[in-house]
Design a protein around this motif. Structure first.
Motif, PDB file in Angstrom:
ATOM      1  N   PHE A  18     118.129 -22.544 112.712  1.00  0.00           N
ATOM      2  CA  PHE A  18     117.889 -21.577 110.853  1.00  0.00           C
ATOM      3  C   PHE A  18     118.762 -20.516 111.482  1.00  0.00           C
ATOM      4  O   PHE A  18     118.932 -19.595 111.456  1.00  0.00           O
ATOM      5  CB  PHE A  18     116.888 -21.654 111.617  1.00  0.00           C
ATOM      6  N   SER A  50     110.899 -27.448 115.067  1.00  0.00           N
ATOM      7  CA  SER A  50     110.135 -27.098 117.245  1.00  0.00           C
ATOM      8  C   SER A  50     110.282 -27.664 117.439  1.00  0.00           C
ATOM      9  O   SER A  50     109.496 -27.823 118.714  1.00  0.00           O
ATOM     10  CB  SER A  50     109.542 -26.299 116.280  1.00  0.00           C
ATOM     11  N   LYS A 103     109.089 -31.968 113.441  1.00  0.00           N
ATOM     12  CA  LYS A 103     109.784 -31.081 112.633  1.00  0.00           C
ATOM     13  C   LYS A 103     110.369 -30.268 114.093  1.00  0.00           C
ATOM     14  O   LYS A 103     110.444 -30.279 115.082  1.00  0.00           O
ATOM     15  CB  LYS A 103     108.792 -30.161 112.543  1.00  0.00           C
ATOM     16  N   ASP A 112     105.201 -23.471 105.408  1.00  0.00           N
ATOM     17  CA  ASP A 112     105.478 -23.555 106.776  1.00  0.00           C
ATOM     18  C   ASP A 112     104.113 -24.227 107.109  1.00  0.00           C
ATOM     19  O   ASP A 112     103.740 -23.618 108.478  1.00  0.00           O
ATOM     20  CB  ASP A 112     106.140 -23.670 107.352  1.00  0.00           C
ATOM     21  N   GLU A 118     117.509 -30.777 106.874  1.00  0.00           N
ATOM     22  CA  GLU A 118     117.570 -28.860 107.049  1.00  0.00           C
ATOM     23  C   GLU A 118     118.772 -29.312 108.532  1.00  0.00           C
ATOM     24  O   GLU A 118     119.178 -28.520 108.166  1.00  0.00           O
ATOM     25  CB  GLU A 118     116.155 -29.063 108.119  1.00  0.00           C
ATOM     26  N   ASP A 157     115.101 -25.719 115.661  1.00  0.00           N
ATOM     27  CA  ASP A 157     114.857 -24.870 115.305  1.00  0.00           C
ATOM     28  C   ASP A 157     116.122 -23.773 115.775  1.00  0.00           C
ATOM     29  O   ASP A 157     116.147 -22.859 114.803  1.00  0.00           O
ATOM     30  CB  ASP A 157     113.490 -23.822 114.778  1.00  0.00           C
ATOM     31  N   LYS A 172     119.178 -25.587 106.772  1.00  0.00           N
ATOM     32  CA  LYS A 172     117.871 -24.528 105.941  1.00  0.00           C
ATOM     33  C   LYS A 172     116.811 -25.424 106.014  1.00  0.00           C
ATOM     34  O   LYS A 172     116.054 -26.649 106.091  1.00  0.00           O
ATOM     35  CB  LYS A 172     118.423 -24.426 104.242  1.00  0.00           C
ATOM     36  N   LYS A 173     115.755 -24.145 105.777  1.00  0.00           N
ATOM     37  CA  LYS A 173     114.404 -24.802 106.420  1.00  0.00           C
ATOM     38  C   LYS A 173     113.658 -25.298 105.028  1.00  0.00           C
ATOM     39  O   LYS A 173     113.784 -25.004 103.745  1.00  0.00           O
ATOM     40  CB  LYS A 173     113.695 -23.303 106.388  1.00  0.00           C
TER      41      LYS A 173
END
Length: 350
Positions: A118, A161, A159, A328, A226, A114, A231-232
């Motif tokens: 991002f 992260s 995800k 989130d 993503e 991430d 984009k998240k």
């Protein structure tokens, strides 16, 4: 491992992993100095450290208020200690001493995914070829978990992260605190305690507590969208009139303009248009509403590496913003609520 020491004979036998002395970890991290902090989340803090032999480590220090207790910690230890794959982070040891609960991992110098996809500045550092390599690496890691490992493991919290990057930007799936293993011919399980990160959760898991390899496939599809778009998944609806990132990708696909989903930062750098379109297509196949329609990860790996014709995706889940799934949300401070007679654990982002 010379630095590891047994703190409790039964614990060592139970965990099947070297146990570090707390003093060893404290010395390695300079007493958990703020200067060595790598990250922070609902579980607590992660610190960079260096052992006496010069080996760099990452130490996950669970906070006293963390949702992840000894049970979840031991679950993560037992699972990941049995898993060995180049696209999974390597667990070196642990420490459960007094109120301290620590996990010791191999150090990943490039932080988590991430941070790159991002961040406006960092996102410019990765060309499309590296994005594609990361997508394929995550797919292979999941394939191993679902099919090729000694255990059939469902991650349940995949995800951006939770994907770490090594010094060559190879992806490694991390954080197995919520993972569950299946045995024999078991294909799915139901839980009354839904835990994970809203936005990445498959619909059948978020609302009915059903999880399987196909719920991980859904999360992978979100991750692909993503990575391609920059984009998240959460918050995207504010820019697109009620459409989620999934809905936006689905609309573009139906219009034959999927390529416009590609992150603008990547369009002026070298890229493979066919690869981009294929990744979006595969991502949409993974986020189809019905678990039965989603491919397994073995098929995903094949589809990403070939030029064969792909089936057309059906209606995806979460194509429009739903009031029942907001933010989130992940794990930090439990807030009990109920939906359709089922208990949910909703927590803040980590």
């Amino acid at each position: 491992m010379s630095e590891a020491a047994s703190q409790n004979g039964s614990q060592e036998e139970d965990l099947e992993l070297p146990l570090f002395n707390l003093s060893t970890i404290a010395t390695a991290t300079q007493n958990f100095s703020p200067h060595n902090k790598l990250g922070e989340g609902g579980f607590g803090l992660v610190y960079r450290g260096k052992l006496e032999d010069g080996k760099e480590i990452a130490v996950k220090r669970l906070s006293l208020s963390s949702w992840q207790g000894v049970k979840e910690l031991k679950n993560e230890i037992k699972l990941i200690s049995k898993l060995q794959h180049r696209n999974l982070v390597k667990l070196l040891g642990c420490c459960i001493q007094g109120e301290e609960k620590l996990l010791v991992y191999e150090y990943m110098p490039n932080k988590s995914l991430d941070f790159f996809i991002f961040d406006p500045k960092q996102g410019k550092l990765l060309e499309w070829a590296k994005h594609f390599q990361i997508i394929c690496g995550i797919a292979r890691g999941l394939q191993y978990l679902h099919q090729d490992s000694r255990l059939r493991v469902i991650h349940r919290d995949l995800k951006a992260s939770n994907v770490l990057l090594d010094n060559e930007m190879n992806p490694k799936i991390s954080d197995f605190g919520l993972a569950r293993s299946f045995g024999g011919d078991q294909t799915e399980e139901k839980t009354n305690r839904v835990m994970g990160t809203y936005g990445y959760m498959a619909p059948e898991y978020a609302f009915d507590g059903l999880f399987s390899v196909k719920s991980d496939v859904f999360s992978f599809g979100i991750l692909v969208l993503e990575i391609v778009s920059g984009k998240k998944i959460r918050g995207f609806h504010h820019e697109n009139h009620g459409l989620t990132l999934i809905g936006h990708a689905w609309t573009l696909h139906k219009e034959g303009s999927s390529f416009s989903l590609l992150d603008e930062r990547l369009r002026d750098s070298p890229h493979n248009r066919k690869q981009v379109l294929r990744c979006i297509h595969v991502g949409l196949l993974c986020v189809q509403q019905s678990p039965m329609d989603r491919p397994n990860m073995s098929s995903v790996v094949v589809m990403l590496g070939s030029e064969s014709e792909l089936p057309q995706p059906k209606q995806p889940g979460y194509s429009t913003e739903m009031a029942s799934v907001k933010g989130d949300n992940s794990f930090a401070k439990p807030k009990s609520s109920s939906m359709n007679g089922m208990s949910f654990t909703m927590l803040e982002a980590r």
